[in-house]
Design an enzyme around this catalytic site. Structure first.
Site, PDB file in Angstrom:
ATOM      1  N   THR A   1       0.816  -1.220   0.000  1.00 22.34           N
ATOM      2  CA  THR A   1       0.000   0.000   0.000  1.00 22.34           C
ATOM      3  C   THR A   1       0.848   1.268   0.000  1.00 22.34           C
ATOM      4  O   THR A   1       0.479   2.265  -0.615  1.00 22.34           O
ATOM      5  CB  THR A   1      -0.896   0.001   1.267  1.00 22.34           C
ATOM      6  OG1 THR A   1      -1.611  -1.228   1.292  1.00 22.34           O
ATOM      7  CG2 THR A   1      -1.873   1.144   1.274  1.00 22.34           C
TER       8      THR A   1
ATOM      9  N   SER B   1       1.441 -10.493   0.185  1.00 23.51           N
ATOM     10  CA  SER B   1       0.946 -11.879   0.263  1.00 23.51           C
ATOM     11  C   SER B   1       1.639 -12.740  -0.787  1.00 23.51           C
ATOM     12  O   SER B   1       1.648 -13.963  -0.682  1.00 23.51           O
ATOM     13  CB  SER B   1      -0.561 -11.930   0.028  1.00 23.51           C
ATOM     14  OG  SER B   1      -1.196 -11.095   0.934  1.00 23.51           O
TER      15      SER B   1
END
Ligand code: ASP
Length: 343
Positions: free
Chosen positions: A16, A62
């Site tokens: 992010t 991830s």
């Protein structure tokens, strides 16, 4: 003569923090780090020069795997002499795993490697990205008597600098997303940037950086729960090629005392599988023998993870197995703190 500015290498891997909002469309897109100082002019107030290097394909963390850890470690190795400090921008989801892995991979590290990220993108109105990034760079550029103050892999998030291999992501939405329950923060940022000197890691001064790139992924994590049955346990322990298991037990390292449970573990260990006892509590330590429910595990010589996090335990297994540590000394070496990951 004025001192030359501290040189920092910013390694952008994704997450992010590297996103910016396109206010015309409202969509999040990857941020151009070459324009960093234009977007964050505050960086000009720091006495450092910043170069950036980005992963070609920014990753949601991830999707991080040991191959990416090797890539980050390789970048640090390649630029180790040119820069005084390294800041790694990384998604928060698996940041504690990367920080733990890097701590083992970068042996005799004498410079700061600070991982940071954010819960909101850089361009967002209430973003935490700017503060995290600015202070991470500031921390990485701290020097005293010509030497870096921080000489280890750490993680900076929401006003706190932690030893990376002591952290866990504890919240998916709060800005305070990480905790280090078994070790105090290395520094705290408020009106002043306060360094907790006593908590800093100090390795050998004489040895040169040694980068370990062999990691063995034939490992697994199994969290105990009431109702775990024999089939599930034996299936995990019989995974073809399995070499190591992190067993997340209850409380101070406690587990069921039934014969089938203890014998399945004993059998796996006889076959050479390394089993580490780690508590599933967020804080505190494994202390085998304190309760009857951990005595059997102590007797079969299961490895004690003491107060290590699961993230630091699984990456330590990968590192020690990758380095072909002998069966005879594996338990002793695992139970020794290598980079300040356990007390
Ligand atoms: N899913 C994101 C990641 O870990 C979340 C973040 O950046 O914090 O890459």
């Amino acid at each position: 003569m004025a001192n030359s500015p501290t040189r920092i290498l910013l390694i952008y891997t994704g997450g992010t923090i590297g996103m910016i909002k396109d206010y015309d469309t409202g969509a999040l897109k990857a941020f151009n780090f070459n324009k960093l100082e234009k977007k964050i002019p505050e960086l000009g107030q720091l006495d450092c020069s910043i170069d950036t290097v980005s992963f070609e394909e920014p990753l949601d963390s991830s999707n991080m795997d040991p191959g990416h850890w090797v890539k980050i470690a390789g970048l640090i190795e390649e630029h180790y002499e040119t820069y005084e400090g390294f800041v790694v921008l990384h998604g928060s989801d698996t940041m504690s795993y990367t920080a733990s892995a890097l701590s083992y991979m970068l042996e005799h590290l004498r410079k700061p490697v600070v991982l940071t990220g954010s819960q909101l993108p850089i361009g967002d109105l209430r973003t935490d990205a700017k503060e995290n990034l600015i202070t991470a760079i500031q921390v990485a550029s701290l020097q005293e008597r010509g030497r870096p103050v921080i000489q280890e892999v750490c993680l900076y998030f929401e006003y706190k600098l932690y030893r990376g291999n002591r952290t866990t992501k504890i919240n998916a939405e709060h800005f305070e997303a990480f905790a280090s329950l078994n070790y105090p923060p290395l520094a705290e940022s408020g009106v002043h940037l306060k360094v907790n000197y006593e908590a800093l890691y100090r390795g050998s001064r004489r040895k040169a950086l040694l980068v370990h790139k062999e990691l063995d992924t034939n490992v697994a994590i199994l969290k105990l729960f009431p109702g775990l049955n024999k089939e599930v346990l034996t299936s995990v322990l019989n995974i073809p090629g399995l070499k190591g298991l992190v067993l997340e037990t209850y409380g101070a390292g406690n587990a069921p005392t039934q014969d089938w449970f203890v014998s399945a573990l004993k059998d796996a260990m006889t076959r050479g599988i390394k089993v580490v006892n780690v508590t599933q509590c967020s804080g505190g330590s494994v202390l085998m023998g304190q309760y009857e429910t951990s005595e059997a595990l102590r007797k079969i010589q299961i490895i004690s993870g003491a107060d290590i996090t699961t993230e630091a335990a699984i990456t330590k297994l990968m590192y020690l197995l990758g380095n072909k540590v002998s069966a005879k000394s594996f338990k002793t070496i695992f139970e020794t703190s290598l980079r300040g990951e356990m007390s």
